[in-house]
Structure formats: C-alpha cells, structure tokens
Design an enzyme around this catalytic site. Structure first.
Site, PDB file in Angstrom:
ATOM      1  CB  SER A  63      -1.014   0.001   1.152  1.00 46.53           C
ATOM      2  OG  SER A  63      -0.358  -0.079   2.393  1.00 46.53           O
ATOM      3  CD1 TRP A  84       0.485  -1.413 -20.041  1.00 43.01           C
ATOM      4  CD2 TRP A  84       1.982  -1.268 -21.704  1.00 43.01           C
ATOM      5  NE1 TRP A  84       1.425  -0.506 -19.661  1.00 43.01           N
ATOM      6  CE2 TRP A  84       2.357  -0.394 -20.663  1.00 43.01           C
ATOM      7  CE3 TRP A  84       2.767  -1.323 -22.846  1.00 43.01           C
ATOM      8  CZ2 TRP A  84       3.503   0.406 -20.741  1.00 43.01           C
ATOM      9  CZ3 TRP A  84       3.894  -0.529 -22.914  1.00 43.01           C
ATOM     10  CH2 TRP A  84       4.262   0.322 -21.871  1.00 43.01           C
ATOM     11  CD  GLU A 100      -6.204   1.966 -27.418  1.00 46.43           C
ATOM     12  OE1 GLU A 100      -6.687   1.477 -26.380  1.00 46.43           O
ATOM     13  OE2 GLU A 100      -5.787   1.291 -28.360  1.00 46.43           O
ATOM     14  NE  ARG A 104     -17.621   4.793 -32.833  1.00 42.29           N
ATOM     15  CZ  ARG A 104     -18.693   5.222 -32.159  1.00 42.29           C
ATOM     16  NH1 ARG A 104     -18.637   5.335 -30.831  1.00 42.29           N
ATOM     17  NH2 ARG A 104     -19.788   5.539 -32.772  1.00 42.29           N
ATOM     18  NE  ARG A 170     -13.164   0.772 -35.491  1.00 40.73           N
ATOM     19  CZ  ARG A 170     -13.238   1.130 -34.219  1.00 40.73           C
ATOM     20  NH1 ARG A 170     -12.174   1.579 -33.598  1.00 40.73           N
ATOM     21  NH2 ARG A 170     -14.379   1.063 -33.575  1.00 40.73           N
ATOM     22  CG  LEU A 188       6.535   3.430  -6.995  1.00 40.26           C
ATOM     23  CD1 LEU A 188       7.311   3.530  -8.293  1.00 40.26           C
ATOM     24  CD2 LEU A 188       7.141   4.354  -5.932  1.00 40.26           C
ATOM     25  CG  HIS A 193       2.105  -6.497 -10.742  1.00 43.07           C
ATOM     26  ND1 HIS A 193       2.548  -7.703 -10.251  1.00 43.07           N
ATOM     27  CD2 HIS A 193       0.962  -6.789 -11.433  1.00 43.07           C
ATOM     28  CE1 HIS A 193       1.722  -8.674 -10.616  1.00 43.07           C
ATOM     29  NE2 HIS A 193       0.757  -8.150 -11.338  1.00 43.07           N
ATOM     30  NE  ARG A 198       3.184  -8.552 -19.313  1.00 42.06           N
ATOM     31  CZ  ARG A 198       2.506  -9.483 -19.979  1.00 42.06           C
ATOM     32  NH1 ARG A 198       3.111 -10.241 -20.865  1.00 42.06           N
ATOM     33  NH2 ARG A 198       1.231  -9.681 -19.738  1.00 42.06           N
TER      34      ARG A 198
HETATM   35  C1  LIG Z   1       4.490 -14.503 -19.545  1.00 44.17           C
HETATM   36  C2  LIG Z   1       3.043 -14.178 -19.452  1.00 44.17           C
HETATM   37  C3  LIG Z   1       2.108 -14.913 -20.170  1.00 44.17           C
HETATM   38  C4  LIG Z   1       0.736 -14.624 -20.090  1.00 44.17           C
HETATM   39  N1  LIG Z   1      -0.163 -15.347 -20.810  1.00 44.17           N
HETATM   40  C5  LIG Z   1      -1.485 -15.048 -20.750  1.00 44.17           C
HETATM   41  C6  LIG Z   1      -2.470 -15.776 -21.508  1.00 44.17           C
HETATM   42  O1  LIG Z   1      -2.149 -16.696 -22.224  1.00 44.17           O
HETATM   43  N2  LIG Z   1      -3.769 -15.383 -21.434  1.00 44.17           N
HETATM   44  C7  LIG Z   1      -4.179 -14.374 -20.624  1.00 44.17           C
HETATM   45  O2  LIG Z   1      -5.377 -14.081 -20.582  1.00 44.17           O
HETATM   46  N3  LIG Z   1      -3.288 -13.662 -19.905  1.00 44.17           N
HETATM   47  C8  LIG Z   1      -1.966 -13.970 -19.938  1.00 44.17           C
HETATM   48  N4  LIG Z   1      -1.067 -13.252 -19.217  1.00 44.17           N
HETATM   49  C9  LIG Z   1      -1.563 -12.123 -18.442  1.00 44.17           C
HETATM   50  C10 LIG Z   1      -1.715 -12.488 -16.952  1.00 44.17           C
HETATM   51  O3  LIG Z   1      -2.672 -13.503 -16.754  1.00 44.17           O
HETATM   52  C11 LIG Z   1      -2.134 -11.229 -16.153  1.00 44.17           C
HETATM   53  O4  LIG Z   1      -3.448 -10.847 -16.525  1.00 44.17           O
HETATM   54  C12 LIG Z   1      -1.214 -10.043 -16.400  1.00 44.17           C
HETATM   55  O5  LIG Z   1       0.125 -10.471 -16.311  1.00 44.17           O
HETATM   56  C13 LIG Z   1      -1.497  -8.917 -15.384  1.00 44.17           C
HETATM   57  O6  LIG Z   1      -1.111  -9.353 -14.131  1.00 44.17           O
HETATM   58  P1  LIG Z   1      -2.113  -9.316 -12.889  1.00 44.17           P
HETATM   59  O7  LIG Z   1      -3.379 -10.032 -13.194  1.00 44.17           O
HETATM   60  O8  LIG Z   1      -1.312  -9.763 -11.704  1.00 44.17           O
HETATM   61  O9  LIG Z   1      -2.347  -7.719 -12.823  1.00 44.17           O
HETATM   62  P2  LIG Z   1      -3.498  -6.908 -12.139  1.00 44.17           P
HETATM   63  O10 LIG Z   1      -4.852  -7.320 -12.618  1.00 44.17           O
HETATM   64  O11 LIG Z   1      -3.103  -5.479 -12.322  1.00 44.17           O
HETATM   65  O12 LIG Z   1      -3.422  -7.348 -10.629  1.00 44.17           O
HETATM   66  C14 LIG Z   1      -2.332  -6.956  -9.819  1.00 44.17           C
HETATM   67  C15 LIG Z   1      -2.358  -7.758  -8.546  1.00 44.17           C
HETATM   68  O13 LIG Z   1      -3.503  -7.377  -7.780  1.00 44.17           O
HETATM   69  C16 LIG Z   1      -4.020  -8.507  -7.097  1.00 44.17           C
HETATM   70  N5  LIG Z   1      -5.396  -8.741  -7.514  1.00 44.17           N
HETATM   71  C17 LIG Z   1      -5.941  -8.523  -8.723  1.00 44.17           C
HETATM   72  N6  LIG Z   1      -7.242  -8.786  -8.729  1.00 44.17           N
HETATM   73  C18 LIG Z   1      -7.543  -9.184  -7.480  1.00 44.17           C
HETATM   74  C19 LIG Z   1      -8.735  -9.615  -6.869  1.00 44.17           C
HETATM   75  N7  LIG Z   1      -9.892  -9.665  -7.538  1.00 44.17           N
HETATM   76  N8  LIG Z   1      -8.688  -9.968  -5.574  1.00 44.17           N
HETATM   77  C20 LIG Z   1      -7.529  -9.901  -4.887  1.00 44.17           C
HETATM   78  N9  LIG Z   1      -6.367  -9.496  -5.407  1.00 44.17           N
HETATM   79  C21 LIG Z   1      -6.371  -9.147  -6.704  1.00 44.17           C
HETATM   80  C22 LIG Z   1      -3.130  -9.697  -7.448  1.00 44.17           C
HETATM   81  O14 LIG Z   1      -2.125  -9.826  -6.454  1.00 44.17           O
HETATM   82  C23 LIG Z   1      -2.501  -9.270  -8.728  1.00 44.17           C
HETATM   83  O15 LIG Z   1      -1.242  -9.880  -8.986  1.00 44.17           O
HETATM   84  C24 LIG Z   1       0.307 -13.551 -19.267  1.00 44.17           C
HETATM   85  C25 LIG Z   1       1.235 -12.823 -18.539  1.00 44.17           C
HETATM   86  C26 LIG Z   1       2.600 -13.103 -18.630  1.00 44.17           C
HETATM   87  C27 LIG Z   1       3.569 -12.269 -17.842  1.00 44.17           C
END
Ligand SMILES: Cc1cc2nc3c(=O)[nH]c(=O)nc-3n(C[C@H](O)[C@H](O)[C@H](O)COP(=O)(O)OP(=O)(O)OC[C@H]3O[C@@H](n4cnc5c(N)ncnc54)[C@H](O)[C@@H]3O)c2cc1C
Length: 233
Positions: A63, A84, A100, A104, A170, A188, A193, A198
């Site tokens: 936090s 991203w 973004e 359109r 498009r 930050l 993360h 990445r």
């Molecule tokens: C090498 C690689 C391959 C990937 N391949 C795929 C793929 O094939 N298909 C696909 O769909 N995605 C894929 N992803 C994306 C991956 O599943 C994640 O969506 C992405 O990396 C973002 O990370 P995140 O979900 O931790 O981020 P965020 O959604 O920003 O979450 C950040 C953090 O917040 C916490 N958090 C998020 N939501 C909650 C919640 N509801 N409750 C409690 N805590 C929470 C978790 O600790 C999480 O790590 C890939 C990612 C990488 C790095």
C-alpha cells in the site's frame, strides 16, 4: 514525437515510443506513507528510508507504493497493447481511464509494426518463440507483412472512398501489427508489478522492450523503489 519535461521520449520497436507525461510523488512518498502509523515524516530520503523501501518490497507491503503515480503516453502495436491492458489493479483504467486514440473518429495515418528479425516456432510450445530465423527468411517475412499491411490500407481507403464510416472501414486494417497510442496512469506499485512481469525473459520480446523503456524513464524519479522492485523480481 512530443518531448516532455520529464525527459526524452524513448523510441521502441520501429515506430513506437514511450513518453513520461507526468509524475506525482517520489520514493519519499512511499517511505512517509509507511511511517504514517508512527506519525513520522521525513523531508529528505535517508539511508534508513531506503532500507525501509527495500523491506516493504521484499515483504509485499504494497500500500505505501500507492501514494505515488506516473502517467505515460505509449505508442505500440496492438499485440503489445493487449498484453499491457491486463494490468488493471493500480492502473487508472480500473476506473475506466485508459485513454486511447480512436479509430472511430480519427483518421490518423495507420502505421504498422514491420519487424526486421523474425523468430522461429519454439521447441517447447509453452515458450513464445525460439531463436531468430535466417536473414533471408526474415527479409521474406518482412516483405510479406509489408504487402499485407499495404493491401489492408488500400482496402480501408477504398471503403472510405465509397462512403463507409471510419469506425467500420477499420475492419480492413491488419490489427495485431497496427500501432495504437494511449495514456496509462499507474501507481508506483503498478509500475513495479508491470516491470517484474514484463522485464522477465518469459514475457514476449516486444513488450520487454517497452518495459525497459518504462524502467529507464521512471528510474530517475523513483530510483530506490524501482531498484527494489527489480531486485525482488
Ligand atoms: C508470460 C506471461 C504470459 C501470459 N499469458 C497469458 C495468456 O495466455 N492469457 C491471458 O489471458 N493472460 C496472460 N497473461 C496475463 C496475466 O494472466 C495477467 O493478466 C497479467 O500479467 C497482469 O497481471 P495481474 O493479473 O497480476 O495484474 P493486475 O490485474 O493489475 O493485478 C495486480 C495484482 O492485484 C491482485 N489482484 C488482482 N485482482 C484481485 C482480486 N480480484 N482480488 C484480490 N487481489 C487481486 C493480485 O495480487 C494481482 O497480482 C500472461 C502474462 C505473462 C507475464
């Protein structure tokens, strides 16, 4: 490419870039947030603040890192933008604020990523790609993609010449290679993360290049935190 008071715009891939548009806070924001429970505040970052930041990162006390923010402008092919976009927590678009360029309304000249080096299919399907293919094959692939992009662009223009709205015309544009531009505001913690996942060799090479640019741009503003997140990853 616009310049920014927060440093130069970094070119990424053949036509993309990352620009740091805005920064709020510093490493001190995280240290002071962590010390709020003791009603203490530093005016300058000390060695003990730096140690505290490393401790917070190591033990996932996240936090305090949500009191500092940055805004980036990014131009990347859609295949990078889709990856991203998945960073929703700590990013402004959890509040519907990912902004973004619109196809359109805007008829910005479409641009396409044409790699000069192509990677082979991997031996292990769980890896994204293998090593670079031979130069001649790379040249052939670049040439094919160039033609494909031009063909899509010609059809897009043809549709609009026939009075079709840009939002539908498009459909003719080859999407994965097409550049799009957006603003990303993120805490930050969210930056840490994103970088942890990445910059990793398992991430697709293209988004790794963008992560390197993000790290280079924010490091002068959050040197201790970014170093701590990088070490922890
Ligand atoms: C090498 C690689 C391959 C990937 N391949 C795929 C793929 O094939 N298909 C696909 O769909 N995605 C894929 N992803 C994306 C991956 O599943 C994640 O969506 C992405 O990396 C973002 O990370 P995140 O979900 O931790 O981020 P965020 O959604 O920003 O979450 C950040 C953090 O917040 C916490 N958090 C998020 N939501 C909650 C919640 N509801 N409750 C409690 N805590 C929470 C978790 O600790 C999480 O790590 C890939 C990612 C990488 C790095």
């Amino acid at each position: 490419m616009k310049q920014s008071k927060y440093g130069e715009t970094l070119q990424v891939l053949d036509k993309g870039y990352v620009r740091l548009v805005d920064v709020m806070g510093s490493d001190l924001s995280a240290a002071n947030a962590a010390r709020a429970s003791f009603a203490k505040e530093s005016d300058e970052l000390t060695k003990s603040d730096a140690k505290l930041i490393a401790f917070l990162v190591k033990h996932h006390h996240t936090s305090p890192f949500r009191h500092a923010f940055a805004t980036f402008e990014v131009s990347a092919p859609l295949l990078v933008a889709r990856q991203w976009w998945k960073y929703v927590v700590g990013s402004d678009h959890i509040m519907d604020g990912w902004n973004e360029a619109s196809r359109r309304y805007v008829t910005l000249e479409p641009q396409f990523h044409i790699p000069q080096t192509w990677r082979a299919m991997p031996d292990n399907r769980k890896q994204g790609s293998g090593g670079a293919v031979e130069d001649e094959k790379s040249r052939k692939m670049s040439d094919l993609l160039e033609k494909h992009a031009q063909n899509g662009l010609d059809l897009y223009n043809e549709a609009m010449n026939q009075g079709i709205a840009p939002e539908q015309a498009r459909l003719f544009l080859p999407a994965y290679a097409m550049f799009t531009t957006w603003r990303w505001s993120v805490s930050l913690q969210g930056i840490g993360h994103f970088l942890a996942q990445r910059l990793d060799h398992e991430a697709q090479w293209e988004i790794q290049q963008y992560a390197k640019a993000v790290k280079q741009l924010v490091s002068p503003y959050f040197p201790v935190s970014v170093a701590a997140f990088s070490e922890a990853s």
